[in-house]
Enzyme design. Sequence first.
Site, PDB file in Angstrom:
ATOM      1  NE  ARG A  37      -2.833   8.143  -9.466  1.00 55.30           N
ATOM      2  CZ  ARG A  37      -3.487   7.812  -8.352  1.00 55.30           C
ATOM      3  NH1 ARG A  37      -2.827   7.384  -7.307  1.00 55.30           N
ATOM      4  NH2 ARG A  37      -4.800   7.909  -8.301  1.00 55.30           N
ATOM      5  CG  PHE A  57      -3.285  15.825   0.664  1.00 55.76           C
ATOM      6  CD1 PHE A  57      -4.285  14.881   0.825  1.00 55.76           C
ATOM      7  CD2 PHE A  57      -2.696  15.968  -0.598  1.00 55.76           C
ATOM      8  CE1 PHE A  57      -4.708  14.093  -0.243  1.00 55.76           C
ATOM      9  CE2 PHE A  57      -3.112  15.195  -1.665  1.00 55.76           C
ATOM     10  CZ  PHE A  57      -4.119  14.257  -1.489  1.00 55.76           C
ATOM     11  CB  VAL A  58       2.078  13.430   1.221  1.00 57.11           C
ATOM     12  CG1 VAL A  58       2.584  13.987   2.536  1.00 57.11           C
ATOM     13  CG2 VAL A  58       1.422  12.070   1.437  1.00 57.11           C
ATOM     14  CG  ASP A  89      -5.519   9.114   6.034  1.00 57.73           C
ATOM     15  OD1 ASP A  89      -4.865   9.730   6.884  1.00 57.73           O
ATOM     16  OD2 ASP A  89      -6.490   9.612   5.442  1.00 57.73           O
ATOM     17  CD  GLU A 102      -2.997   1.157   0.336  1.00 55.54           C
ATOM     18  OE1 GLU A 102      -2.451   1.639  -0.675  1.00 55.54           O
ATOM     19  OE2 GLU A 102      -4.132   1.473   0.664  1.00 55.54           O
TER      20      GLU A 102
END
Length: 186
Positions: free
Chosen positions: A169, A156-157, A107, A103
Amino acid sequence: MMQNYRVFLEEILISSEELQKRIAELGEEISRDYQGLNLHLVCILRGGVLFLADLMRNIDLPHTIDFMAVSSYGSGARQSTGQVRITLDLKEDIRDRDVLLVEDIVDSGYTIASVLEMLATRHPHSLKVCTLLDKKNRREVEVPIHYRGFTIPNKFVFGYGLDLDEYYRNLSFIGTVNPDKYQPQE
Ligand code: IMP
Ligand code: MG
């Protein structure tokens, strides 16, 4: 047109070199632990693809791979149950295999918790979790993490497989977003 990421990149949280160094360590650890076993890497699409590609090149054992994709119930907002459904199932049976889930990030934990529950019913020989990133402070449901690349703060990354509205991505590093500079597409 999507913005160039340089416009809203706040900081490079994990550089390409740091990622590669840590992934090499994870690969070594996995190679040691899975000796004599029937290692089968299951990548959760789409965020896990870059991690899978680099991780498997650092695993010095014969192994196989497969892919699956899941999505949260409802559009966008996650229901309180946190149940997810399979949108793309595995190609192969996992019975008696040593499944290692790959994964990008854990989160709330709902995704991995649901995937573990669904795959456990298929009788793998073993079932473990390898996540590149762990946003520990956001956890809502407890999940076992056997291999962890990095623990990161609650920000947030994007990059290295992780998307910002489905883009970016491809970046070889993990970055954080400056929300004042990022303009989501209409
Ligand atoms: P969980 O079910 O809340 O653990 O969510 C995990 C999924 O949410 C990951 O597989 C990612 O697709 C997505 N996600 C969570 N945090 C981030 C982030 O900071 N950037 C990009 N995607 C994220
Ligand atoms: Mg994901």
